[in-house]
Motif scaffolding. Sequence first.
Motif, mmCIF file in Angstrom:
data_model
loop_
_atom_site.group_PDB
_atom_site.id
_atom_site.type_symbol
_atom_site.label_atom_id
_atom_site.label_comp_id
_atom_site.label_asym_id
_atom_site.label_seq_id
_atom_site.Cartn_x
_atom_site.Cartn_y
_atom_site.Cartn_z
ATOM 1 N N LYS A 74 0.831 -1.214 0.000
ATOM 2 C CA LYS A 74 0.000 0.000 0.000
ATOM 3 C C LYS A 74 0.864 1.263 0.000
ATOM 4 O O LYS A 74 0.423 2.322 -0.429
ATOM 5 C CB LYS A 74 -1.032 0.000 1.127
ATOM 6 N N GLU A 75 2.121 1.137 0.420
ATOM 7 C CA GLU A 75 3.031 2.288 0.414
ATOM 8 C C GLU A 75 3.344 2.747 -1.014
ATOM 9 O O GLU A 75 3.765 3.886 -1.237
ATOM 10 C CB GLU A 75 4.351 1.953 1.130
ATOM 11 N N GLU A 76 3.174 1.857 -1.993
ATOM 12 C CA GLU A 76 3.489 2.224 -3.391
ATOM 13 C C GLU A 76 2.355 2.990 -4.075
ATOM 14 O O GLU A 76 2.527 3.521 -5.165
ATOM 15 C CB GLU A 76 3.808 0.959 -4.206
ATOM 16 N N ILE A 77 1.176 3.024 -3.454
ATOM 17 C CA ILE A 77 0.020 3.708 -4.070
ATOM 18 C C ILE A 77 0.249 5.220 -4.024
ATOM 19 O O ILE A 77 0.648 5.768 -2.990
ATOM 20 C CB ILE A 77 -1.288 3.317 -3.327
ATOM 21 N N THR A 78 0.025 5.883 -5.184
ATOM 22 C CA THR A 78 0.304 7.326 -5.233
ATOM 23 C C THR A 78 -0.963 8.185 -5.342
ATOM 24 O O THR A 78 -0.876 9.407 -5.247
ATOM 25 C CB THR A 78 1.237 7.665 -6.415
ATOM 26 N N ALA A 79 -2.133 7.566 -5.600
ATOM 27 C CA ALA A 79 -3.388 8.331 -5.665
ATOM 28 C C ALA A 79 -4.565 7.384 -5.480
ATOM 29 O O ALA A 79 -4.441 6.171 -5.703
ATOM 30 C CB ALA A 79 -3.514 9.061 -6.999
ATOM 31 N N VAL A 80 -5.714 7.942 -5.087
ATOM 32 C CA VAL A 80 -6.921 7.130 -4.890
ATOM 33 C C VAL A 80 -8.039 7.704 -5.763
ATOM 34 O O VAL A 80 -8.313 8.904 -5.723
ATOM 35 C CB VAL A 80 -7.371 7.146 -3.407
ATOM 36 N N ALA A 81 -8.657 6.830 -6.559
ATOM 37 C CA ALA A 81 -9.792 7.248 -7.401
ATOM 38 C C ALA A 81 -11.033 6.478 -6.958
ATOM 39 O O ALA A 81 -10.930 5.311 -6.561
ATOM 40 C CB ALA A 81 -9.500 6.960 -8.868
ATOM 41 N N PHE A 82 -12.188 7.119 -7.027
ATOM 42 C CA PHE A 82 -13.416 6.424 -6.612
ATOM 43 C C PHE A 82 -14.592 6.928 -7.443
ATOM 44 O O PHE A 82 -14.571 8.040 -7.976
ATOM 45 C CB PHE A 82 -13.691 6.654 -5.107
ATOM 46 N N THR A 83 -15.639 6.110 -7.530
ATOM 47 C CA THR A 83 -16.852 6.504 -8.241
ATOM 48 C C THR A 83 -17.624 7.492 -7.390
ATOM 49 O O THR A 83 -18.075 7.158 -6.295
ATOM 50 C CB THR A 83 -17.745 5.281 -8.520
ATOM 51 N N GLN A 84 -17.782 8.699 -7.928
ATOM 52 C CA GLN A 84 -18.482 9.738 -7.166
ATOM 53 C C GLN A 84 -19.958 9.797 -7.549
ATOM 54 O O GLN A 84 -20.816 10.156 -6.761
ATOM 55 C CB GLN A 84 -17.809 11.084 -7.421
ATOM 56 N N SER A 85 -20.274 9.424 -8.813
ATOM 57 C CA SER A 85 -21.643 9.493 -9.310
ATOM 58 C C SER A 85 -21.694 8.834 -10.685
ATOM 59 O O SER A 85 -20.650 8.642 -11.280
ATOM 60 C CB SER A 85 -22.073 10.950 -9.455
ATOM 61 N N PRO A 86 -22.838 8.529 -11.223
ATOM 62 C CA PRO A 86 -24.112 8.383 -10.536
ATOM 63 C C PRO A 86 -24.220 6.977 -9.949
ATOM 64 O O PRO A 86 -23.388 6.114 -10.238
ATOM 65 C CB PRO A 86 -25.124 8.588 -11.673
ATOM 66 N N ILE A 111 -9.203 11.438 -6.427
ATOM 67 C CA ILE A 111 -9.770 11.708 -7.755
ATOM 68 C C ILE A 111 -11.202 11.189 -7.787
ATOM 69 O O ILE A 111 -11.452 10.001 -7.545
ATOM 70 C CB ILE A 111 -8.936 11.019 -8.864
ATOM 71 N N ALA A 112 -12.154 12.078 -8.104
ATOM 72 C CA ALA A 112 -13.570 11.694 -8.198
ATOM 73 C C ALA A 112 -13.876 11.312 -9.645
ATOM 74 O O ALA A 112 -13.524 12.034 -10.575
ATOM 75 C CB ALA A 112 -14.446 12.860 -7.766
ATOM 76 N N VAL A 113 -14.538 10.169 -9.842
ATOM 77 C CA VAL A 113 -14.779 9.666 -11.204
ATOM 78 C C VAL A 113 -16.271 9.506 -11.481
ATOM 79 O O VAL A 113 -17.034 9.061 -10.621
ATOM 80 C CB VAL A 113 -14.038 8.312 -11.402
ATOM 81 N N HIS A 114 -16.661 9.881 -12.699
ATOM 82 C CA HIS A 114 -18.026 9.694 -13.171
ATOM 83 C C HIS A 114 -18.139 8.272 -13.746
ATOM 84 O O HIS A 114 -17.392 7.896 -14.650
ATOM 85 C CB HIS A 114 -18.303 10.735 -14.264
ATOM 86 N N HIS A 115 -19.076 7.508 -13.214
ATOM 87 C CA HIS A 115 -19.212 6.089 -13.570
ATOM 88 C C HIS A 115 -19.422 5.874 -15.077
ATOM 89 O O HIS A 115 -18.863 4.944 -15.674
ATOM 90 C CB HIS A 115 -20.398 5.522 -12.767
ATOM 91 N N MET A 116 -20.234 6.741 -15.715
ATOM 92 C CA MET A 116 -20.540 6.546 -17.136
ATOM 93 C C MET A 116 -19.345 6.892 -18.027
ATOM 94 O O MET A 116 -19.134 6.275 -19.064
ATOM 95 C CB MET A 116 -21.765 7.371 -17.539
ATOM 96 N N GLN A 117 -18.591 7.895 -17.598
ATOM 97 C CA GLN A 117 -17.367 8.243 -18.317
ATOM 98 C C GLN A 117 -16.388 7.054 -18.230
ATOM 99 O O GLN A 117 -15.715 6.712 -19.200
ATOM 100 C CB GLN A 117 -16.770 9.479 -17.655
ATOM 101 N N ALA A 118 -16.362 6.430 -17.054
ATOM 102 C CA ALA A 118 -15.470 5.286 -16.854
ATOM 103 C C ALA A 118 -15.874 4.102 -17.732
ATOM 104 O O ALA A 118 -15.006 3.410 -18.287
ATOM 105 C CB ALA A 118 -15.481 4.881 -15.382
ATOM 106 N N HIS A 119 -17.185 3.856 -17.904
ATOM 107 C CA HIS A 119 -17.613 2.769 -18.793
ATOM 108 C C HIS A 119 -17.054 3.001 -20.199
ATOM 109 O O HIS A 119 -16.634 2.066 -20.878
ATOM 110 C CB HIS A 119 -19.144 2.707 -18.870
ATOM 111 N N VAL A 120 -17.037 4.246 -20.659
ATOM 112 C CA VAL A 120 -16.511 4.550 -22.001
ATOM 113 C C VAL A 120 -15.001 4.306 -22.034
ATOM 114 O O VAL A 120 -14.472 3.681 -22.956
ATOM 115 C CB VAL A 120 -16.830 6.007 -22.406
ATOM 116 N N LEU A 121 -14.301 4.762 -20.990
ATOM 117 C CA LEU A 121 -12.839 4.633 -20.995
ATOM 118 C C LEU A 121 -12.367 3.194 -20.741
ATOM 119 O O LEU A 121 -11.184 2.906 -20.901
ATOM 120 C CB LEU A 121 -12.212 5.605 -19.999
ATOM 121 N N ALA A 122 -13.285 2.294 -20.375
ATOM 122 C CA ALA A 122 -12.933 0.865 -20.247
ATOM 123 C C ALA A 122 -12.351 0.349 -21.564
ATOM 124 O O ALA A 122 -11.555 -0.586 -21.582
ATOM 125 C CB ALA A 122 -14.155 0.052 -19.858
#
Length: 338
Positions: A74-86, A111-122
Motif C-alpha cells: 500500500k506504500e506504493e500507491i500514489t493516488a486514490v480514485a473512486f466513483t463519485q456518481s451516478p 480523484i472523483a470519477v463519473h461512472h458513465m465516463q469510466a464505462h466509455v474509458l474501459a
Amino acid sequence: MTATDPVVILAIESSCDETSAAIVKDGHVLSNTIATQKVHERYGGVVPELASRAHMQHIVPVVDVAIKDAGITKEEITAVAFTQSPGLIGSLLVGACFAKSFAQARQLPLIAVHHMQAHVLAHFIDSKPEFPFLCLTVSGGHTQIVLCRDYLDMEVLGETIDDAAGEAFDKVAKMLGLPYPGGPLVDRYAQQGDPKRFKFPMSEMKDYAFSFSGIKTSVLYFLQAQRKIDPDFAAQNMNDICASVQYTIVNMLMAKLKKAARELNIRQVGIAGGVSANSGLRRAMTDAGEQHGWQVYIPRFEYCTDNAAMIGITGYHKYLNGQFTDLSVVPSARATWH
Ligand code: KG4
Ligand code: ZN
C-alpha cells in the motif's frame, strides 16, 4: 515524487451491487477484484439498503485482495480514485468514505470519477480507439450514445427517456419467471430461439433518444393474453420469446448507433456497460463493422460490467490532467457529465 515516478492508482467502484477495487499503474491494470452481491437475487432487483450493507462488508477485504493481486504494497500507491456518481447514494457513500479515509491516512491525492465516463474509458484498458470515438453505453441503469473527442472530452448525444436497455432485459426476464439479473439468461435462451417468431414494436424516438418502456409493456400484455389460452405458454416458448425480445432491443440500439455514426461520419465505434456482454448485440456490432467499415471495439467481459479497473483508467487520465478533488467531496446519485 518526480515526473518519472510511476503513477499507481487504487481505484474503488461501489455505485450499485458490485464492490470492486483495482490497482492501475501508469495506465496498466495490475489487478481488478470484484465481489458480486448475491443477496439481491431473491428480491428480483437490487435492494439499496442491502447493497450498502454488503459494500461495508466487502470493501476492506476487496481492497486487500486487489493490493495483494497487484503484487504491490500500500506504500506504493500514489493516488486514490473512486466513483463519485451516478449510482445508489448509500452504495456510493461507502466507496467515497473508504477512498477519502485511505487518501487522508496516507496523504494521497483524491480523484472523483463519473461512472458513465469510466464505462466509455474501459475501452482504453486493452485497446486504443482513435478519436473521435462513438460509444453506446448500455447498462442496467443507463443507455447512452456518447461522442468521445478525447479521454476527458465527452458529450452525451442521446439517452433513454425511461428504462435502460439492461432494465428492459431484466424486467422481461422477471415476467418470464427468471431470477435477477435476467439479462444474461434471456441471452442464453435467445441463442436457441427464433428471433422473428413474435413481433414487438420498436419505439420511434427523436434524434438519439431511446425508450424501452413500450417493449416492456407490450411483452407484458402479450404474455397475459397468451397465458389465458395456455398457462404454460412462457415455459413452452421461452427460447423464441427471449430471441424475439432480444432482437427488438438490439435493433433499437443499433438503429440509433448507426444513425449517429452516419451523421457524424465516425468509424471508430464501441459498446460498453453490462449489456455489451449480450451475444446478439455483439454479433450486430460485428455485422455493422463489416457493412459500414467500422473499427468495432468491445471491452473484455470483466471490463463491460461494473468494475474498478475502468475507474482506475479514468483516474489515471484525470491524474495526468491534474483533476483532483479535496476531502469535502460528496457522492451524488445523479450527476451532470463533466
Ligand atoms: O454495467 P452493469 O454491470 O451495471 C450497471 O451499471 O447497471 O450492467 C448490468 C446490466 C443488467 O441489467 C444485466 O441484466 C445486463 O447488464 N446484462 C445483460 C447481459 N449481461 C449483463 N443483458 C443482456 N444480455 C447479457 N448477456
Ligand atoms: Zn455500470
